[in-house]
Design an enzyme around this catalytic site. Structure first.
Site, PDB file in Angstrom:
ATOM      1  CB  CYS A 247      -0.941  -0.066   1.217  1.00  0.00           C
ATOM      2  SG  CYS A 247      -1.200   1.466   2.086  1.00  0.00           S
ATOM      3  N   GLY A 248       0.602   2.142  -0.970  1.00  0.00           N
ATOM      4  CA  GLY A 248       1.409   3.363  -1.155  1.00  0.00           C
ATOM      5  C   GLY A 248       1.372   4.285   0.054  1.00  0.00           C
ATOM      6  CG  HIS A 249      -2.184   6.416   1.195  1.00  0.00           C
ATOM      7  ND1 HIS A 249      -1.861   7.735   0.969  1.00  0.00           N
ATOM      8  CD2 HIS A 249      -3.219   6.143   0.371  1.00  0.00           C
ATOM      9  CE1 HIS A 249      -2.680   8.229   0.057  1.00  0.00           C
ATOM     10  NE2 HIS A 249      -3.507   7.287  -0.329  1.00  0.00           N
ATOM     11  CB  CYS A 250       1.345   1.321   4.236  1.00  0.00           C
ATOM     12  SG  CYS A 250      -0.400   0.877   4.365  1.00  0.00           S
TER      13      CYS A 250
END
Length: 486
Positions: free
Chosen positions: A47-50
């Site tokens: 996940c990019g936001h993670c």
């Protein structure tokens, strides 16, 4: 096996060199129960936001070491734990107290933001102060402090105060003393609550300590804190900007740095406060902010490059509705230019700042190009129905729509009552009564009802648009049928 042994010792397991605990299905409950307060990130490695959060989270864990731990759970391999806590998006952050879920984490996603938010979560919601020295050290903080003074442990007002501190601990710092004498030097002579603004913001233009003497109830104390916590001219940061921008706000951007540039920071803030005192209670709030912290936003919202203005404050006003104004005259040390700017603002003489591309030299294509400066003229033309697409140059769906939208424009090019239009929403300000979050967003704006644009939610084929317009248009459509039949 060695794997089992590691799993059993999970609460001691960190990734190499990391201060973030790694928890999983096998040890989550036991490990979480060992900590009075624990922040847990439920994540997925893809996940990019993670990935964006990861370095901030690591830095926060290091800074909070010894105060409270931060943990993470990889939901791709620990689905049982993640399902149990209702995790359905990443990253999800939750606060646990002694192993029980206490609520979701709604704080900032920067290292400093996580640290200041979680410090408020550690220990009791209100710190017990035993002496004047305790009080002095508690209020010497980067943030405001709310301190209650009570006649004893059994005070009914103390019980109410603790209810408020428990409910609002995410937002404010609370402390209390059961000896009224602790607050003697601040004029405390009976049960009351004092709000201490941050010492770095002390100023001769306002009181640094505000007294609340009413009977304590959740709603009245919360209102008192909210109305007084920021004072005349607070320091706007990425952590408090959402609250401060809930009202019409004038912001002065310059080199605001309370650690390395205290004198310069206060020099300009005092000049702003001196002028602000003349315009108090007129519905406009004031703030100072660090230019560097908000440079990207200034460029995006006000078209200001990083080299413009030098050390002199740059002043903007942004209203709740999203109207923007920018002070054109240079900020003068006597504050007179700021006074003139405010007088013009209240007299409604200021021209709103609108970010716009240049007006196109020719605009003869079937799809009319709209820029912010021509929005009124084209979209709000009272004689015409307008279908307007808000797009972004990089957006794939917009590129797919382009030939279809162009064909629609060609089919309707002979209709004098209807305009098919498009605007690049990344390079032009979108008017406040249009809600454009994603791209493309399309609105139908009927003639005679320009204040009520309707969002188009139909299909994306030419025939879908035609069906919609036949139904909604003010006048019967005039279609160019020379193109292929629908």
């Amino acid at each position: 096996s060695i794997h089992l042994l590691l799993a059993q010792r999970g609460q001691l397991q960190h990734s190499r060199g990391s201060d973030v605990l790694e928890l999983g299905d096998s040890d989550f409950d036991r490990s979480a129960a060992m900590h009075e307060t624990l922040l847990v990130e439920f994540f997925a490695p893809w996940c990019g936001h993670c990935q964006q959060l990861a370095p901030e989270y690591e830095a926060a864990a290091t800074k909070l070491k010894g105060t409270l731990p931060l943990a993470k759970v990889d939901c791709t391999v620990n689905s049982e734990t993640c399902e149990r806590f209702g995790v359905n998006g990443y990253p999800t952050l939750k606060i646990f107290r002694n192993g029980d879920e206490a609520g979701s984490y709604d704080g900032p996603r920067t290292a400093d933001g996580i640290v200041s938010y979680m410090k408020k979560q550690a220990g009791p919601s209100s710190v017990s102060l035993l002496s004047e020295a305790d009080l002095d050290s508690f209020v010497d903080s980067y943030e405001a402090s709310v301190v209650g003074f009570f006649s004893g442990e059994d005070s009914t007002q103390l019980a109410e105060f603790l209810k408020v501190s428990s409910a609002l601990r995410d937002s404010y710092r609370f402390a209390h003393s059961t000896d009224v004498g602790t607050g003697l030097k601040y004029g405390v002579d009976g049960e009351c609550v004092l709000l201490f603004r941050p010492p770095r913001l002390n100023s001769k233009f306002e009181e640094n300590v505000v007294k609340y003497t009413e009977s304590i109830s959740y709603s009245s104390l919360r209102t008192f804190i909210r109305d007084n916590v920021f004072g005349l001219c607070p320091h706007l940061t990425s952590e408090n900007k959402d609250i401060l921008r809930g009202s019409d706000l004038l912001t002065a951007y310059y080199n605001v740095d309370y650690l390395r540039n205290l004198k310069g920071t206060n020099y300009w803030r005092n000049r702003i406060m001196k002028v602000a005192t003349q315009f108090q209670d007129r519905g406009l709030s004031f703030a100072v902010a660090d230019r560097q912290e908000f440079q990207d936003e200034l460029e995006e919202e006000f078209g200001v490059g990083s080299s413009e203005g030098g050390d002199i404050p740059l002043v903007t006003i942004r209203t709740r509705e999203g109207h923007k104004y920018s002070m054109q005259e240079e900020f003068t040390r006597d504050g007179k230019s700021l006074e003139r700017f405010l007088e013009d603002y209240f007299a409604k003489r200021l021209k709103r700042y609108v970010k716009s591309e240049p007006v196109p030299e020719s605009n003869d294509d079937p799809v009319k190009v709209v820029v912010a400066d021509t929005f009124d003229e084209i979209v709000n033309d009272p004689e015409k129905d307008v279908l307007v697409e808000f797009y972004a140059p990089w957006c794939g769906h917009c590129k797919n729509l382009e030939p279809i939208y162009k064909e629609l424009g060609e089919k309707l090019s002979g209709d004098p009552n209807i305009v098919i239009a498009k605007m690049d929403a990344t390079a032009n300000d979108v008017p406040p009564n249009y809600d454009v979050q994603g791209f493309p967003t399309i609105y139908f704006v009927p003639s005679g009802q320009k204040d009520q644009p309707q969002r188009y939610e139909g299909g994306r084929e030419v025939s879908d648009f035609i069906t919609f317009l036949k139904k909604e248009a003010t006048n019967p459509l005039i279609l160019d049928e020379s193109r292929d039949e629908l």
